[in-house]
Design a protein around this motif. Sequence first.
Motif, short mmCIF file in Angstrom:
data_model
loop_
_atom_site.label_atom_id
_atom_site.label_comp_id
_atom_site.label_asym_id
_atom_site.label_seq_id
_atom_site.Cartn_x
_atom_site.Cartn_y
_atom_site.Cartn_z
N LYS B 41 -26.52 -38.55 -5.03
CA LYS B 41 -26.92 -38.21 -6.40
C LYS B 41 -27.79 -39.35 -6.88
O LYS B 41 -27.55 -40.52 -6.52
N ARG B 127 -19.48 -34.21 -3.38
CA ARG B 127 -20.51 -34.08 -4.41
C ARG B 127 -19.98 -34.46 -5.77
O ARG B 127 -20.63 -35.13 -6.56
N ARG B 128 -18.76 -34.03 -6.05
CA ARG B 128 -18.17 -34.32 -7.35
C ARG B 128 -17.98 -35.83 -7.54
O ARG B 128 -18.20 -36.36 -8.62
N ARG B 131 -21.12 -37.37 -8.50
CA ARG B 131 -21.43 -37.08 -9.90
C ARG B 131 -20.63 -37.98 -10.84
O ARG B 131 -21.15 -38.54 -11.80
N ASP B 132 -19.35 -38.14 -10.54
CA ASP B 132 -18.51 -39.01 -11.37
C ASP B 132 -18.97 -40.45 -11.28
O ASP B 132 -18.96 -41.19 -12.27
N ASP B 135 -21.62 -41.73 -13.69
CA ASP B 135 -21.17 -42.16 -15.01
C ASP B 135 -20.66 -43.60 -14.97
O ASP B 135 -20.62 -44.26 -15.99
N ARG B 287 -28.85 -32.01 -3.72
CA ARG B 287 -29.60 -30.95 -4.35
C ARG B 287 -29.67 -31.20 -5.84
O ARG B 287 -28.72 -31.67 -6.45
N ARG B 703 -37.32 -32.46 -23.37
CA ARG B 703 -36.46 -31.53 -24.11
C ARG B 703 -36.32 -30.19 -23.41
O ARG B 703 -35.31 -29.51 -23.52
N ALA B 706 -33.94 -26.94 -19.63
CA ALA B 706 -33.13 -25.78 -19.25
C ALA B 706 -33.92 -24.53 -19.57
O ALA B 706 -34.75 -24.53 -20.47
N PHE B 707 -33.67 -23.47 -18.84
CA PHE B 707 -34.32 -22.21 -19.15
C PHE B 707 -33.73 -21.60 -20.40
O PHE B 707 -34.33 -20.74 -21.03
N ARG B 708 -32.54 -22.03 -20.72
CA ARG B 708 -31.87 -21.47 -21.89
C ARG B 708 -30.94 -22.52 -22.45
O ARG B 708 -30.14 -23.09 -21.71
N THR B 709 -31.06 -22.80 -23.72
CA THR B 709 -30.14 -23.73 -24.35
C THR B 709 -29.72 -23.18 -25.69
O THR B 709 -30.50 -22.48 -26.35
N GLU B 710 -28.48 -23.51 -26.09
CA GLU B 710 -28.03 -23.11 -27.41
C GLU B 710 -27.95 -24.30 -28.34
O GLU B 710 -27.35 -24.22 -29.41
N ARG B 711 -28.58 -25.39 -27.92
CA ARG B 711 -28.60 -26.59 -28.75
C ARG B 711 -29.23 -26.24 -30.09
O ARG B 711 -30.33 -25.69 -30.16
N GLY B 717 -35.20 -23.19 -25.12
CA GLY B 717 -35.28 -23.42 -23.69
C GLY B 717 -36.70 -23.38 -23.19
O GLY B 717 -37.62 -23.00 -23.92
#
Lengths: 293, 795
Positions: B41, B127-128, B131-132, B135, B287, B703, B706-711, B717
């Motif tokens: 990652k 993979r996880r 990712r962790d 952080d 990926r 910004r 994403a193809f779609r965000t609800e921010r 998006g």
Amino acid sequence: MYAEEFTYHRAESVAEAIDLLETQPEAKLLAGGQALIPAMKKREMTPETVVDIGNLEKLCGIHPTDGGVRIGALTTHSEVQKSTLLDRLVPVIPDTAAHITGGSQVHNFATIGGNIARAHPGYDHEGALLATNSEISVRGPDGTRRVPAREFFHGACTTDLAEEQLITGVHVPSGTGDRYGGYAKRKEPASGNAIVGVATDLTTGDDETVVTSARLAVNGLQPSAVRLEAAEKVLVNATLSDATIDDAVAAAGDSLDPDRMLDNKKASAEYRRTLLGPQVRKSISRATAPLSV
Amino acid sequence: MVEESPAGIGRGVDRREDARVLTGNSVGVDDRNCPDALHAKFVRSAHAHARFTIDASEAREMDGVVAVYTATDIENAETETPGPFSLYGAPLEGLPYPDETFLQRSVVGDKARYHGEIIGIVVAEARRTARDALDAVDIEYDVLEPVVTAADATADDAPAIHESAPDNVVFEGATGDRERTRAQFEEATYTVELHKDPQRVAPSPLEPRSTIASYDSSTGHLDFVATTQIPHGYRRLMSQMLAVPEHAIDVTAPDMGGGFGSRQHPYPADVLVGWCAIELEQSVRWRATRTENQLAENDGRGYEGTWEIALSEAGDIRAVRADIRYDLGAWVARGGPGLAQSGNSVMTGLYDVPAVYSHVTGVVTNTARVDAYRGVAGTEMVMMLERLVDRVAKKADMDPAEVRRRNFVEPHQFPYENAAGAVYDSGEYERNFNRGLDAVDYQAVQERKRELRKEGRYLGIGLSCWIEGAALGPCGELDIPTWGYGAIRVHPTGEVTVYAGGSNHGQGHETTLAQVAADELGIPLESVRVVENSTKEVGDGVGTFASRTAALCGSAVTESCRKVIEKCRDAVAHRVKAPAERIEFSDGEFSIPGTPNGSIEFEEIAATVHTGAEIPEEMEPGLEAQTYFDPETRTWSFGTHFAVVEIDPATGEIDFHDYVATEDCGVQINPTIVEGQIVGGIVQGLGQALYEAVEYDEDGTLRSDAFRTERLGSSGGYTLPKAEQVPEITIESTTTPSPHTPHGAKGTGESGAIAAPGAILNAIEDALEPFDAPPLTPPVSPEKIWRAINQNGEG
């Protein structure tokens, strides 16, 4: 899916779900998961506990009641859309569900409870629930209460729900006479949410050209849905005609608080205001299509 | 030459790829099994312009974390530090290459220059875990002032992104004759100027980028499976950057759902995954999430500036002029600068224009790299040219279709060298144009437009003539090979395997290249299979981009088939004891006209030659051939798009009434596939015209991730077009064969993306003509249209 670690509980009863909400740290409910899971994947939401209520039979189903019809909180958008009972008793609600974005994959999972608990300004059910004078059943540690829709939605993603409470269902009162309904939405092209969506709930009496009750509500325009009282005044007791509809459209925005209009990258306040009239027209036309006005 | 055979060239046979792709059975890179692989990652800069220090100690301690590498760690490690990326070529003729310091390194240690730039790598067992661990990597930033647009970057006090370019200008040059152009503008009766604001778009292939690298220390072999358009090219570049011999590297590209140009080069991530595999002597895989992909994959377009056109009293286009600022991103991408040349070369489109001048300034900004995207810079040049043609025609009170027609290059002028120096091979522009005019019923639409205006309805028709320089060549024009590689091997059964040096990622090569071979050899389509996308299985290649396959790989396959046929002819001649010149080959059979002996089928003689029986002494057994096809020139496809729209003046909403696309890409190998390419390109062009825009904040934060965000408050998006938004498309084709390919095919694939933006914008602006609205900047939303109508200003 790389959510942060969380503890998963499957609630076997509503009481257990409430207990878990009360006792477990940072608990969030999982119903259809259509908002929660994408957010958890991106670590935008990081609940320590996920309480899965997907199995709670008591929260499922659409049932006639004395005063109208009850829609269980876990009823999916697919089920709402396909319900012949709702289509007969309160057509604006299935029509609204049909316009929710996401296609059949989302509609088979997403629930009415999850949708209204999230209360996103771009979501679609708020207006229909306001327009139908619906009540939302909420249950918590202190018991059950029913909250009228107009008191339930406080603002953008803000409702009357306290942290340890969950929605158990939506009560939609019957109308008198023949009931018509329709929802017209201008979609934001990326998210599929509403920039402006207008729900119309209308009844006629013995004379099917005269409106006996009319309630309209709009979502997407302001942080939460609002009724369009000025348009309603034009329609109530009026004879349905092109002229009446024109007048209702013209009056639509009159009662609105101009300071509460949403103004952002999706659309400016001015433009949303401009869309209101045309969307009201489409909504009323959709509702009254069976009457071929 | 090219006769229609049951499944040969010219047949719209169903694609072989479709069954698996449409039923969810395509296999992408991330679907590949590699059970012992470690997972990587990337630590990516959260800021667009910042110095930083990294403390990875906590991450290194985590259970399951194998390593964390910063730039310093990589430099200190045993494995050689990766070298910098290189370039395809200089930006414009006569210009030097941009300075070496602008070439991207795979990882940076001093400062980050764009949001998402790689500043470290975590490698873990799961993979996880990786990712962790991200952080747990502690990064301290010293945030510097970013410059996010080319305008900001060239402002007086702008901070320098690279020390070697204090003014953020990486190259500056021009094509054409400045003086001659200036003189034309002075004499012209009508001139129009049009400004273009920047608009970057994200190519958005289906599978986010992914790489698996496996290193076997005992053999020194490095194996890649990656989302790339150029397996052989990727191998070459990895060899250079990782200092591993080319013969010790292999690359395979499975189904990735499009590349659109964004994957015609490797990325820092690819190099680093390879580096980790070597350093750790293990398989390493990575990926991108979709968010990461939007962040770090190349953007397309990036042009802004002013374009002008000059028209004579009679309606002749006398000159085209452009002054362009080209936003390259923070680093100069491999193909990025070279696109300036390719764009300038098409600035006159289909017209015979005596003078051009295009001045391009390449500017760096604190954003991700900009490089090729379907249509490349030609899209912006054609879009602006076609908008100018419409405007200047209207200024001169002439019909925009008429102005186009009278200015087309005429058939007798080919090969035609345009004022920018590009040589067009063949064309019948007016014939093709007329097909489109008929299909859209141009006069009727104009009439209807006038009628509807009386009713307060606003219809508009927009045209966009397009040209596509497909299939780069000849060799030597760029610093990469541009030949096409095609080999065939005939099996003893008479079945054939085609080895193509491209990389099929949605274009249908499994089908078209089989059709080419089946057609040449006169054998059933089912007897041919195509192998591609792999250095293991195909001897050599360049990749698939710039609409090259039909003309280059296809030609190479054709030539290889012909070599095989010639060898068979000699074998037949030997067998029947007749001179080879007397033996004809047609429909899969060798025969001597006028003899009663009958014919010998290809499959039969193939078996003979394979075993070596009954062949001339000097002939070797076996039946295979390879060809490196080097074209004399690139091929030039052309056509026109016609969009008819209605605008609702109350809301600015756009409704398509019609969309006609004409195409001439020479001989079409598979018309159904050509149509698919056109439609796909139109959808992307529609996206550019109405929906898509990469969005960076003032501080350089991406910004549109994403193809779609609800921010709340966001744009919703990165807006890719949806099926419900695409109009019905009518396609009309003419065929003007290329004189330079054996089968007459030209390249095709980008026309839809090149032509659609101009056609759609012209249609909208035609509808809005009564409102005297200012020019619209794409993406054109209904709100923008509404503002243009109602406030005489743009939103």
